[in-house]
Each structure stands twice: as C-alpha cells, then as structure tokens.
Design a protein around this motif. Structure first.
Motif, PDB file in Angstrom:
ATOM      1  N   ALA A 159       4.258  -5.434  -2.735  1.00  0.00           N
ATOM      2  CA  ALA A 159       4.402  -4.488  -1.628  1.00  0.00           C
ATOM      3  C   ALA A 159       3.054  -4.305  -0.928  1.00  0.00           C
ATOM      4  CB  ALA A 159       4.917  -3.150  -2.136  1.00  0.00           C
ATOM      5  N   HIS A 160       3.089  -4.170   0.377  1.00  0.00           N
ATOM      6  CA  HIS A 160       1.864  -4.025   1.159  1.00  0.00           C
ATOM      7  C   HIS A 160       1.904  -2.729   1.951  1.00  0.00           C
ATOM      8  CE1 HIS A 160       4.760  -5.819   3.994  1.00  0.00           C
ATOM      9  NE2 HIS A 160       4.074  -5.184   4.925  1.00  0.00           N
ATOM     10  N   LYS A 161       0.734  -2.194   2.245  1.00  0.00           N
ATOM     11  CA  LYS A 161       0.655  -0.963   3.016  1.00  0.00           C
ATOM     12  C   LYS A 161       1.081  -1.190   4.470  1.00  0.00           C
ATOM     13  CE  LYS A 161      -2.907   1.555   0.483  1.00  0.00           C
ATOM     14  NZ  LYS A 161      -4.226   2.253   0.588  1.00  0.00           N
ATOM     15  N   VAL A 185       1.953   4.633   2.225  1.00  0.00           N
ATOM     16  CA  VAL A 185       3.293   4.141   1.898  1.00  0.00           C
ATOM     17  C   VAL A 185       3.277   2.620   1.919  1.00  0.00           C
ATOM     18  CG1 VAL A 185       5.721   4.131   2.602  1.00  0.00           C
ATOM     19  CG2 VAL A 185       4.353   6.216   2.862  1.00  0.00           C
ATOM     20  N   ARG A 186       3.948   2.017   0.965  1.00  0.00           N
ATOM     21  CA  ARG A 186       4.001   0.560   0.867  1.00  0.00           C
ATOM     22  C   ARG A 186       5.393   0.052   1.205  1.00  0.00           C
ATOM     23  NH1 ARG A 186      -0.059   2.214  -2.283  1.00  0.00           N
ATOM     24  NH2 ARG A 186      -1.809   0.800  -2.693  1.00  0.00           N
ATOM     25  N   ILE A 187       5.433  -1.149   1.772  1.00  0.00           N
ATOM     26  CA  ILE A 187       6.688  -1.795   2.160  1.00  0.00           C
ATOM     27  C   ILE A 187       6.903  -3.028   1.289  1.00  0.00           C
ATOM     28  CG2 ILE A 187       7.952  -2.962   3.995  1.00  0.00           C
ATOM     29  CD1 ILE A 187       7.680  -0.040   4.524  1.00  0.00           C
ATOM     30  N   ARG A 188       8.090  -3.141   0.720  1.00  0.00           N
ATOM     31  CA  ARG A 188       8.446  -4.335  -0.049  1.00  0.00           C
ATOM     32  C   ARG A 188       9.426  -5.163   0.767  1.00  0.00           C
ATOM     33  NH1 ARG A 188      10.840  -4.028  -6.082  1.00  0.00           N
ATOM     34  NH2 ARG A 188       8.617  -3.962  -6.593  1.00  0.00           N
ATOM     35  N   LYS A 189       9.135  -6.458   0.890  1.00  0.00           N
ATOM     36  CA  LYS A 189       9.999  -7.358   1.644  1.00  0.00           C
ATOM     37  C   LYS A 189      11.150  -7.845   0.762  1.00  0.00           C
ATOM     38  CE  LYS A 189       6.328  -9.001   4.728  1.00  0.00           C
ATOM     39  NZ  LYS A 189       5.576 -10.178   5.243  1.00  0.00           N
ATOM     40  N   VAL A 190      12.345  -7.389   1.087  1.00  0.00           N
ATOM     41  CA  VAL A 190      13.535  -7.795   0.326  1.00  0.00           C
ATOM     42  C   VAL A 190      14.628  -8.326   1.244  1.00  0.00           C
ATOM     43  CG1 VAL A 190      13.067  -6.077  -1.466  1.00  0.00           C
ATOM     44  CG2 VAL A 190      14.584  -5.486   0.431  1.00  0.00           C
ATOM     45  N   MET A 191      14.397  -8.252   2.551  1.00  0.00           N
ATOM     46  CA  MET A 191      15.454  -8.551   3.510  1.00  0.00           C
ATOM     47  C   MET A 191      15.979  -9.979   3.402  1.00  0.00           C
ATOM     48  SD  MET A 191      15.395  -7.579   7.579  1.00  0.00           S
ATOM     49  CE  MET A 191      14.537  -6.043   7.219  1.00  0.00           C
ATOM     50  N   GLN A 192      15.144 -10.902   2.930  1.00  0.00           N
ATOM     51  CA  GLN A 192      15.593 -12.293   2.805  1.00  0.00           C
ATOM     52  C   GLN A 192      16.586 -12.477   1.667  1.00  0.00           C
ATOM     53  OE1 GLN A 192      12.082 -14.694   2.422  1.00  0.00           O
ATOM     54  NE2 GLN A 192      11.551 -14.553   4.594  1.00  0.00           N
ATOM     55  N   ARG A 208       0.073   5.986  -8.984  1.00  0.00           N
ATOM     56  CA  ARG A 208       1.377   6.325  -8.410  1.00  0.00           C
ATOM     57  C   ARG A 208       1.572   5.584  -7.091  1.00  0.00           C
ATOM     58  NH1 ARG A 208       2.187  12.578  -7.829  1.00  0.00           N
ATOM     59  NH2 ARG A 208       0.353  12.278  -6.512  1.00  0.00           N
ATOM     60  N   ARG A 209       2.770   5.090  -6.867  1.00  0.00           N
ATOM     61  CA  ARG A 209       3.077   4.320  -5.659  1.00  0.00           C
ATOM     62  C   ARG A 209       4.388   4.806  -5.043  1.00  0.00           C
ATOM     63  NH1 ARG A 209      -1.406   3.189  -6.595  1.00  0.00           N
ATOM     64  NH2 ARG A 209      -2.391   1.137  -6.827  1.00  0.00           N
ATOM     65  N   LEU A 210       4.429   4.833  -3.714  1.00  0.00           N
ATOM     66  CA  LEU A 210       5.652   5.119  -2.960  1.00  0.00           C
ATOM     67  C   LEU A 210       6.005   3.847  -2.194  1.00  0.00           C
ATOM     68  CD1 LEU A 210       6.362   8.307  -0.798  1.00  0.00           C
ATOM     69  CD2 LEU A 210       7.387   6.096  -0.356  1.00  0.00           C
ATOM     70  N   VAL A 211       7.166   3.280  -2.494  1.00  0.00           N
ATOM     71  CA  VAL A 211       7.563   1.988  -1.942  1.00  0.00           C
ATOM     72  C   VAL A 211       8.879   2.147  -1.181  1.00  0.00           C
ATOM     73  CG1 VAL A 211       8.154  -0.407  -2.471  1.00  0.00           C
ATOM     74  CG2 VAL A 211       6.433   0.785  -3.847  1.00  0.00           C
ATOM     75  N   VAL A 212       8.946   1.520  -0.011  1.00  0.00           N
ATOM     76  CA  VAL A 212      10.157   1.514   0.816  1.00  0.00           C
ATOM     77  C   VAL A 212      10.547   0.067   1.072  1.00  0.00           C
ATOM     78  CG1 VAL A 212      11.187   2.213   3.012  1.00  0.00           C
ATOM     79  CG2 VAL A 212       9.470   3.678   1.908  1.00  0.00           C
ATOM     80  N   PHE A 213      11.840  -0.242   0.931  1.00  0.00           N
ATOM     81  CA  PHE A 213      12.316  -1.584   1.258  1.00  0.00           C
ATOM     82  C   PHE A 213      12.206  -1.805   2.765  1.00  0.00           C
ATOM     83  CE2 PHE A 213      15.405  -2.464  -2.512  1.00  0.00           C
ATOM     84  CZ  PHE A 213      14.346  -2.299  -3.397  1.00  0.00           C
ATOM     85  N   ASP A 214      11.861  -3.035   3.154  1.00  0.00           N
ATOM     86  CA  ASP A 214      11.760  -3.333   4.585  1.00  0.00           C
ATOM     87  C   ASP A 214      13.111  -3.245   5.272  1.00  0.00           C
ATOM     88  OD1 ASP A 214      12.822  -5.570   3.364  1.00  0.00           O
ATOM     89  OD2 ASP A 214      11.636  -7.010   4.499  1.00  0.00           O
TER      90      ASP A 214
END
Length: 405
Positions: A159-161, A185-192, A208-214
């Motif tokens: 995941a990247h900021k 906030v970090r974004i994880r690439k899962v759309m593919q 601690r990390r806060l991650v949101v799916f792209d």
C-alpha cells in the motif's frame, strides 16, 4: 440516481432484485461455512477412530507425537475442504466479485497452510504446559508484541500513501479533527483482481496503518471521506487494543480449559531411551515417561472447533458494537449522514452483503450489522453543533471618534 445526480430518496434503498441476489449469494456462503466445519470435524474423528492417532502416538516422543498427529488431522481437514474453497472462488467469479489471478482461493489456501503450522504448535504447547507447567508459555508472551508491531508493516507493504494534494489536504483535516495520531492514509491496489471495496485499520501505534482499497477510493471523495472517518473512529476509540485484549482473554480461557481437559486424559507409559527429563533430573538409559496420551489429540482439536462456534456469537456481538460506535463517530466527524448512507449502499451492492440476515446469520457472521441497520442508525444520529469561530475585535470605522478612556 438520474443524469449522474444522486437522489437523497434513493440513497439507502435496494431493489427486490438486489436483495434477492445478495440473499442467494449469502446463503451459498453460509452453506460452504457449514461444510468446512463438518469436513474438519470428519477429519478429526476419522484420524481418531481409524487408529492413525494411536499408531502415531507410539512412533515418536510424546511432544513430537502431539505435533505430528495435530498436523496430520489439520492437513486432512484442509485437503477435504479445498473443493469447497474452489467452489467459493468460482461462485465469486460468477458474481463478478473477482477476476484475473484471484480465480484461485488464495485466502483459503493461505489460511489453511497457516492453520496447519500454528494449530499443531498450540497443541504441542498445551502438552508442554501439562508436563512442565506454564513457564513453557514465556516464549509466546515474548513473541506476541513483536508480531503485533511487525505484522502491519508486512500486510501493508504494497500500500502507498495518497499523493493527490487536494485529497491529502482533505483527509489531513479529518485526521486532525479526529485527534488521532496518524501519518496519512494508504491505498492498496486491488482493482485488477477484485471489485470488492474495503478499508481497515491494522496494528497499534507506532506501526498502526489505515488502508483503503483503490476500488473504494475510485468512488469519489464522499465515499472515501466516510470510510476514512469510520476507520478513524476505530483508532480514536482504541478499538484495536480492546479487540486484541478480548481475543487474548478468550484464547487464554480456551487454552487454560484445554490444559485442564488434557491433564485429565488417560495416561500412557511411554518407554524411551537416551536422556529424558524426568522431575527436573536427567536419567540415562530406558526410563518410563508418563504423559497424557497423544491419541486424543484429534478429539481435542474437535473440542476447539466446537468452542470456536459456541464463542463466536459473543465475539461477533462485541465487534458489531465496536463497528456501530465507529459508524456514529464517523458520521459526527464528517457531519454527512447522506454520504455515509451512500458509502454503505455502495459497499452492499459491490460486496454483495447480506441485506436481510437471519437470526442465526446475525449471531455467527454479522460483525458489522446489516447494511439497512447501519444506514438507519447513521441517519438517525444527532450531529453535534458546529463550533463558532472566536469573536474577533470589532471593526474600526474610519474617521469614527474613539470613546473616551
């Protein structure tokens, strides 16, 4: 929604077709859960009644036999449930939830392999405690905080900021107003691989990390802000620490109960040669070494499975209470009940969430509550009044006469 505009009346409503599709998918998922539990139970009972555990208990030292029997039982159960996992992956692909490399049930495969490694180790720990006391647990307590701190870095490595300045500014304002210590906030690439939408918090400060799916972030600022506000609620209310404390308590109770059960299993005298620890002494040669019979390991694993189902409603209810509090914190932070309702509606449609779970489904699976319930309570939450800016000095009128001092 018409002409690209959101109608407030349509937010939070679902058609009969959407409800039926979600209900059918949830029903198949529940059936697969039952099959998994039944197949694992069949594996444990089969290893016991077939005599495999009896023959293996005399083929190695007591502790090693425990690990071998537990690993065999869990491996057979995992192998039996593999077809169920592939059926689930095919069902998700048919519903459009996954595509590409996610055609494989990667999560089920990884969790199964982890279970085969961790399960026997815990079973072996039980036997060690019975033989040598709870001092054998020190290594577990040492490694637990290390895992809590390091695991978030591993899980969120990909995941990247967020680097979009307007988005960063907007989310930074949310973080600041929530009074949470977070570097972004970090974004994880899962759309593919999937269309699923999700956001989560993992770990405790400082990792601690806060991650949101792209896939969720792509829905725009309204949904993104609502999702981040919900996760900030988990952080501000210290839900991660509380959840870890409850899990540790439950695991501790189950572990102590298992030790008590194993301590009362029938004993068998195992003859060993070599150096064997016996009552803190080391004796050379052939010596009798009494231990709880490892033959019963599959039945202890079966007991763990039963306890997991019995305790599941308690844990689910606790998590559901936390999720409700996070929803209400988030809607008070954003002051946008309609935006929250829109997010929840999008999550329901994208993830095919069960919109009308049965009573049993609520007890065993509804960790977040049903989407209609969540929409109802965020829209009914009373928002705090806006804070007025501090009063500034009165404007000076040019040429006005000053009052006498």
């Amino acid at each position: 929604m018409a002409n690209g505009h959101i109608s407030p009346e349509e937010v939070g409503t679902f058609s009969d077709e959407e409800r039926a599709q979600a209900a059918a998918f949830a029903r198949r998922r529940y059936v697969r859960f039952v099959w998994r539990q039944a197949l694992y139970a069949a594996a444990f009972v089969g290893v016991y009644v077939s005599g495999l555990s009896r023959s293996m208990s005399t083929g190695a030292s007591g502790i090693q036999a425990v690990w071998n029997i537990a690993a065999l039982s869990l491996a057979i159960g995992w192998a039996l449930t593999l077809p169920v996992s592939f059926i689930g992956a095919r069902d998700e692909r048919a519903q459009g939830l996954s595509h590409g490399w996610r055609r494989l049930p990667v999560r089920s495969l990884l969790w199964g392999l982890l279970l085969i490694v961790v399960g026997p180790s815990w079973m072996q720990q039980v036997w060690s405690v019975v033989l040598d006391g709870y001092g054998q647990m020190l290594s577990t307590f040492i490694w637990f905080p290390v895992v809590i701190l390091v695991l978030p870095l591993i899980v969120t490595a990909s995941a990247h900021k967020i680097d979009d300045p307007p988005t960063v500014a907007r989310l930074s304002s949310l973080i600041r107003r929530s009074r949470v210590r977070l570097d972004g906030v970090r974004i994880r690439k899962v759309m593919q691989g999937t269309r699923r939408q999700n956001a989560f918090v993992i770990g405790v400060w400082p990792t601690r990390r806060l991650v949101v799916f792209d896939s969720l972030a792509a829905d725009g600022p309204i949904c993104l802000d609502a999702a981040v506000a919900h996760e900030l609620g988990h952080m501000r209310l210290h839900h991660t620490v509380k959840r870890l404390a409850v899990f540790i308590l439950v695991i501790g109770v189950v572990f102590v109960g298992t030790v008590a059960v194993v301590d009362h299993l029938p004993y068998v005298v195992l003859w060993r040669t070599g150096t064997v620890p016996l009552h803190r002494a080391f004796v050379r040669g052939w010596v009798p070494f009494s231990a709880p019979d490892p033959t019963y390991v599959p039945l202890v694993l079966l007991l763990w499975g039963v306890l997991g189902i019995v305790l599941r409603p308690v844990i689910v209810a606790f998590i559901r209470s936390q999720e409700r509090d996070a929803d209400l914190f988030g809607v008070r932070l954003t002051r946008d009940p309609l935006g929250f309702a829109l997010l929840l509606q999008r999550l329901a449609l994208t993830n095919l969430a069960d919109l009308e779970p049965s009573r049993v489904a609520r007890l065993l699976f509804a960790t977040h509550g049903s989407i209609p319930d969540r929409i109802a309570w965020v829209r009914a939450e009373a928002l705090p009044p806006l804070q007025s800016p501090p009063a500034g000095p009165s404007p000076q009128v040019v040429g006005a006469e000053r009052p006498p001092g």
